[in-house]
Design an enzyme around this catalytic site. Structure first.
Site, PDB file in Angstrom:
ATOM      1  N   ASP A 102       0.819  -1.208   0.000  1.00 35.70           N
ATOM      2  CA  ASP A 102       0.000   0.000   0.000  1.00 35.70           C
ATOM      3  C   ASP A 102       0.856   1.262   0.000  1.00 35.70           C
ATOM      4  OD1 ASP A 102       0.950  -0.447   2.579  1.00 35.70           O
ATOM      5  OD2 ASP A 102      -0.987  -0.179   3.572  1.00 35.70           O
ATOM      6  N   ASP A 105       6.769   4.064   3.648  1.00 34.06           N
ATOM      7  CA  ASP A 105       6.934   5.222   4.535  1.00 34.06           C
ATOM      8  C   ASP A 105       8.419   5.323   4.897  1.00 34.06           C
ATOM      9  OD1 ASP A 105       6.117   7.316   6.224  1.00 34.06           O
ATOM     10  OD2 ASP A 105       5.683   5.974   7.878  1.00 34.06           O
ATOM     11  N   PHE A 154      -0.421  11.731   7.087  1.00 31.92           N
ATOM     12  CA  PHE A 154      -0.984  10.415   7.361  1.00 31.92           C
ATOM     13  C   PHE A 154      -2.254  10.233   6.546  1.00 31.92           C
ATOM     14  CE2 PHE A 154      -3.041   6.923   9.492  1.00 31.92           C
ATOM     15  CZ  PHE A 154      -1.967   6.070   9.692  1.00 31.92           C
ATOM     16  N   ARG A 167     -10.366   1.594   5.905  1.00 29.04           N
ATOM     17  CA  ARG A 167      -9.771   0.833   4.799  1.00 29.04           C
ATOM     18  C   ARG A 167     -10.679   0.792   3.575  1.00 29.04           C
ATOM     19  NH1 ARG A 167      -5.222  -1.889   6.640  1.00 29.04           N
ATOM     20  NH2 ARG A 167      -5.240  -2.658   8.784  1.00 29.04           N
TER      21      ARG A 167
HETATM   22  P1  IMP Z   1       7.359   1.698   6.871  1.00 30.87           P
HETATM   23  O1  IMP Z   1       7.990   0.448   7.394  1.00 30.87           O
HETATM   24  O2  IMP Z   1       7.661   2.890   7.725  1.00 30.87           O
HETATM   25  O3  IMP Z   1       7.686   1.949   5.415  1.00 30.87           O
HETATM   26  O4  IMP Z   1       5.810   1.517   7.032  1.00 30.87           O
HETATM   27  C1  IMP Z   1       5.064   0.858   6.111  1.00 30.87           C
HETATM   28  C2  IMP Z   1       3.693   0.523   6.651  1.00 30.87           C
HETATM   29  O5  IMP Z   1       3.225   1.490   7.615  1.00 30.87           O
HETATM   30  C3  IMP Z   1       2.691   0.573   5.534  1.00 30.87           C
HETATM   31  O6  IMP Z   1       2.607  -0.666   4.866  1.00 30.87           O
HETATM   32  C4  IMP Z   1       1.407   0.942   6.251  1.00 30.87           C
HETATM   33  O7  IMP Z   1       0.787  -0.204   6.734  1.00 30.87           O
HETATM   34  C5  IMP Z   1       1.871   1.808   7.402  1.00 30.87           C
HETATM   35  N1  IMP Z   1       1.760   3.248   7.060  1.00 30.87           N
HETATM   36  C6  IMP Z   1       2.759   4.112   6.793  1.00 30.87           C
HETATM   37  N2  IMP Z   1       2.297   5.332   6.511  1.00 30.87           N
HETATM   38  C7  IMP Z   1       0.957   5.245   6.588  1.00 30.87           C
HETATM   39  C8  IMP Z   1      -0.113   6.202   6.375  1.00 30.87           C
HETATM   40  O8  IMP Z   1       0.057   7.388   6.041  1.00 30.87           O
HETATM   41  N3  IMP Z   1      -1.369   5.718   6.557  1.00 30.87           N
HETATM   42  C9  IMP Z   1      -1.636   4.435   6.905  1.00 30.87           C
HETATM   43  N4  IMP Z   1      -0.677   3.517   7.098  1.00 30.87           N
HETATM   44  C10 IMP Z   1       0.614   3.918   6.944  1.00 30.87           C
HETATM   45 MG    MG Z   2       1.277  -2.067   4.655  1.00 31.21          MG
END
Ligand code: IMP
Ligand code: MG
Length: 183
Positions: A102, A105, A154, A167
């Site tokens: 999805d 981040d 976010f 969702r």
């Molecule tokens: P990362 O490991 O920091 O890249 O986080 C990835 C996961 O964090 C994604 O697959 C999402 O499930 C969640 N995530 C990160 N940013 C958002 C956001 O803005 N909204 C909702 N979920 C997020």
């Molecule tokens: Mg995810």
């Protein structure tokens, strides 16, 4: 009031924009993987709607499978803790893998996933992310297919949640700050 929309500040990416972009990604993947029978590896839960639309936008033979990984509690900040909650059913040895995520981040979830897939010796692994927040990146990642670059906000909807809500929204929206405080 108990409306799903009361904490949505604004729509960032409309349903039409999402559908159009996912169709384009599907066409690109169909061309790149024409004879390779790729395995689309959907990262649950956030990737479920993206996968559902992407798989229908492919006109080539392919398979799907699911993995559930957790890097977040019910908060909007990464804990840095990553756990495999559900593993693949498929043996990916010598398979061409397309990770369907999805949002990227910090990148730590994907970095961890890539490491754990590499030891299973797939033929190739590429990343297909609907959204990316480049400003937040902590881990260097090569994103092969990207839907949209978004600012450091976010977002919720089209698979993405806040504390398991939102969702099902057909668009990607930005949550109001007051949603965090009132839960
Ligand atoms: P990362 O490991 O920091 O890249 O986080 C990835 C996961 O964090 C994604 O697959 C999402 O499930 C969640 N995530 C990160 N940013 C958002 C956001 O803005 N909204 C909702 N979920 C997020
Ligand atoms: Mg995810």
């Amino acid at each position: 009031m108990n409306s799903l929309l009361q904490y949505v500040d604004h729509v960032l990416i409309s349903e039409e924009e999402l559908q159009q972009r996912v169709r384009a990604l599907g066409a690109q993947l169909s061309a790149d993987y024409a004879t390779l029978n790729p395995l689309l590896l959907c990262v649950l839960k956030g990737g479920f709607l993206f996968l559902a639309d992407l798989t229908r936008a492919l006109n080539i033979r392919h398979e799907i499978d699911f993995m559930a990984i957790s890097s977040y509690g019910n908060s909007t900040e990464s804990t840095g803790v990553v756990r495999i909650l559900k593993d693949l059913d498929t043996d990916i040895t010598d398979r061409h893998i397309v990770i369907v995520e999805d949002i990227i981040d910090t990148g730590s979830t994907l970095a961890y996933l890539l490491e754990s897939l590499k030891v299973r010796q797939p033929a190739s692994v590429r990343i297909c992310a609907l959204l990316t927040k480049p400003a937040r990146r902590k881990v260097e990642l090569q994103l092969d297919y990207v839907g949209f670059e978004i600012p450091d906000e976010f977002v919720i909807g089209y698979g993405l949640d806040y504390a398991e809500d939102y969702r099902n929204l057909p668009f990607v929206g930005v949550l109001k700050r007051e949603a965090y405080s009132q839960g």
